[in-house]
Design a protein around this motif. Structure first.
Motif, mmCIF file in Angstrom:
data_model
loop_
_atom_site.group_PDB
_atom_site.id
_atom_site.type_symbol
_atom_site.label_atom_id
_atom_site.label_comp_id
_atom_site.label_asym_id
_atom_site.label_seq_id
_atom_site.Cartn_x
_atom_site.Cartn_y
_atom_site.Cartn_z
ATOM 1 N N GLU A 35 0.868 -1.346 0.167
ATOM 2 C CA GLU A 35 0.088 -0.039 -0.096
ATOM 3 C C GLU A 35 1.056 1.262 0.089
ATOM 4 N N ARG A 36 2.167 1.295 1.004
ATOM 5 C CA ARG A 36 2.867 2.380 0.821
ATOM 6 C C ARG A 36 3.417 2.731 -0.455
ATOM 7 N N GLN A 37 3.790 1.729 -1.092
ATOM 8 C CA GLN A 37 4.498 1.578 -2.612
ATOM 9 C C GLN A 37 3.443 2.109 -3.744
ATOM 10 N N ALA A 38 2.050 1.914 -3.323
ATOM 11 C CA ALA A 38 1.140 2.293 -4.346
ATOM 12 C C ALA A 38 0.849 3.853 -4.108
ATOM 13 N N ILE A 39 1.095 4.307 -3.008
ATOM 14 C CA ILE A 39 0.860 5.563 -2.545
ATOM 15 C C ILE A 39 2.065 6.282 -3.263
ATOM 16 N N GLU A 40 3.301 5.934 -3.122
ATOM 17 C CA GLU A 40 4.293 6.565 -3.702
ATOM 18 C C GLU A 40 4.417 6.665 -5.210
ATOM 19 N N VAL A 41 3.756 5.370 -5.693
ATOM 20 C CA VAL A 41 3.889 5.538 -7.473
ATOM 21 C C VAL A 41 2.781 6.709 -7.701
ATOM 22 N N ARG A 42 1.621 6.683 -7.120
ATOM 23 C CA ARG A 42 0.302 7.463 -7.504
ATOM 24 C C ARG A 42 1.239 8.996 -7.278
ATOM 25 N N LYS A 43 1.959 9.198 -6.140
ATOM 26 C CA LYS A 43 2.309 10.732 -5.937
ATOM 27 C C LYS A 43 3.446 11.038 -7.093
ATOM 28 N N ASN A 44 4.318 9.975 -7.582
ATOM 29 C CA ASN A 44 5.122 10.149 -8.651
ATOM 30 C C ASN A 44 4.436 10.563 -10.024
ATOM 31 N N MET A 45 3.417 9.736 -10.076
ATOM 32 C CA MET A 45 2.717 9.682 -11.508
ATOM 33 C C MET A 45 2.001 11.249 -11.443
ATOM 34 N N ALA A 46 1.581 11.618 -10.394
ATOM 35 C CA ALA A 46 0.982 13.104 -10.287
ATOM 36 C C ALA A 46 1.981 14.028 -10.539
ATOM 37 N N ARG A 47 3.217 13.782 -9.983
ATOM 38 C CA ARG A 47 4.339 14.956 -10.021
ATOM 39 C C ARG A 47 4.663 15.039 -11.682
ATOM 40 N N LEU A 48 5.027 13.710 -12.288
ATOM 41 C CA LEU A 48 5.201 13.649 -13.681
ATOM 42 C C LEU A 48 4.185 14.145 -14.593
ATOM 43 N N ARG A 49 2.834 14.055 -14.262
ATOM 44 C CA ARG A 49 1.744 14.509 -15.077
ATOM 45 C C ARG A 49 1.872 16.176 -14.950
ATOM 46 N N GLU A 50 1.974 16.721 -13.713
ATOM 47 C CA GLU A 50 2.009 18.172 -13.746
ATOM 48 C C GLU A 50 3.481 18.556 -14.429
ATOM 49 N N LEU A 51 4.496 18.007 -14.531
ATOM 50 C CA LEU A 51 5.590 18.509 -15.000
ATOM 51 C C LEU A 51 5.471 18.337 -16.878
ATOM 52 N N ARG A 52 4.549 17.354 -17.084
ATOM 53 C CA ARG A 52 4.435 17.321 -18.673
ATOM 54 C C ARG A 52 3.325 18.208 -19.133
ATOM 55 N N GLU A 53 2.349 18.508 -18.214
ATOM 56 C CA GLU A 53 1.452 19.465 -18.558
ATOM 57 C C GLU A 53 1.885 20.981 -18.776
ATOM 58 N N ALA A 54 2.796 21.392 -17.663
ATOM 59 C CA ALA A 54 3.758 22.639 -17.671
ATOM 60 C C ALA A 54 4.216 22.841 -18.705
ATOM 61 N N LYS A 55 5.118 21.582 -19.193
ATOM 62 C CA LYS A 55 6.002 21.616 -20.452
ATOM 63 C C LYS A 55 5.052 21.932 -21.629
ATOM 64 N N GLU A 56 3.903 21.194 -21.801
ATOM 65 C CA GLU A 56 2.973 21.266 -22.777
ATOM 66 C C GLU A 56 2.298 22.644 -22.957
ATOM 67 N N VAL A 57 2.198 23.334 -21.803
ATOM 68 C CA VAL A 57 1.656 24.643 -21.894
ATOM 69 C C VAL A 57 2.913 25.691 -22.309
ATOM 70 N N ALA A 58 4.067 25.450 -21.780
ATOM 71 C CA ALA A 58 4.998 26.432 -22.169
ATOM 72 C C ALA A 58 5.591 26.171 -23.717
ATOM 73 N N ASP A 59 5.559 24.973 -24.337
ATOM 74 C CA ASP A 59 5.604 24.769 -25.797
ATOM 75 C C ASP A 59 4.506 25.328 -26.442
ATOM 76 N N ALA A 60 3.506 25.374 -26.059
ATOM 77 C CA ALA A 60 2.424 25.942 -26.799
ATOM 78 C C ALA A 60 2.431 27.507 -26.706
ATOM 79 N N ALA A 61 3.015 27.911 -25.605
ATOM 80 C CA ALA A 61 2.917 29.404 -25.566
ATOM 81 C C ALA A 61 4.150 30.111 -26.403
ATOM 82 N N LEU A 62 5.329 29.032 -26.404
ATOM 83 C CA LEU A 62 6.580 29.388 -27.352
ATOM 84 C C LEU A 62 5.953 29.298 -28.803
#
Length: 80
Positions: A35-62
């Protein structure tokens, strides 16, 4: 034939009960670890999703600030 039961548990019975108790404790620890590992995986997925979405927004603005490149003419290769 009568079954004989004594009030004092046998050494084999004590050992079996200890093994069962240890197995149950290990099972609880294993489930908690999964259960602890599953929580860590979900946190990492959320962090990576935020990074990807921020990059997509920056790329679109550029891309919006860049001038559109002129269309290239397609060249035809003549058949020999």
């Amino acid at each position: 034939m009568s079954a004989r039961k004594s009030a004092v548990p046998s050494p084999e019975g004590i050992a079996r009960a200890d093994r069962q108790r240890l197995a149950a404790e290990e099972g609880v620890r294993a489930i908690a670890d999964v259960e602890r590992q599953a929580i860590e995986v979900r946190k990492n997925m959320a962090r990576l999703r935020e990074l990807r979405e921020a990059k997509e927004v920056a790329d679109a603005a550029l891309a919006a600030t860049q001038p559109t490149p002129p269309a290239k003419k397609r060249s035809r290769k003549s058949a020999p």
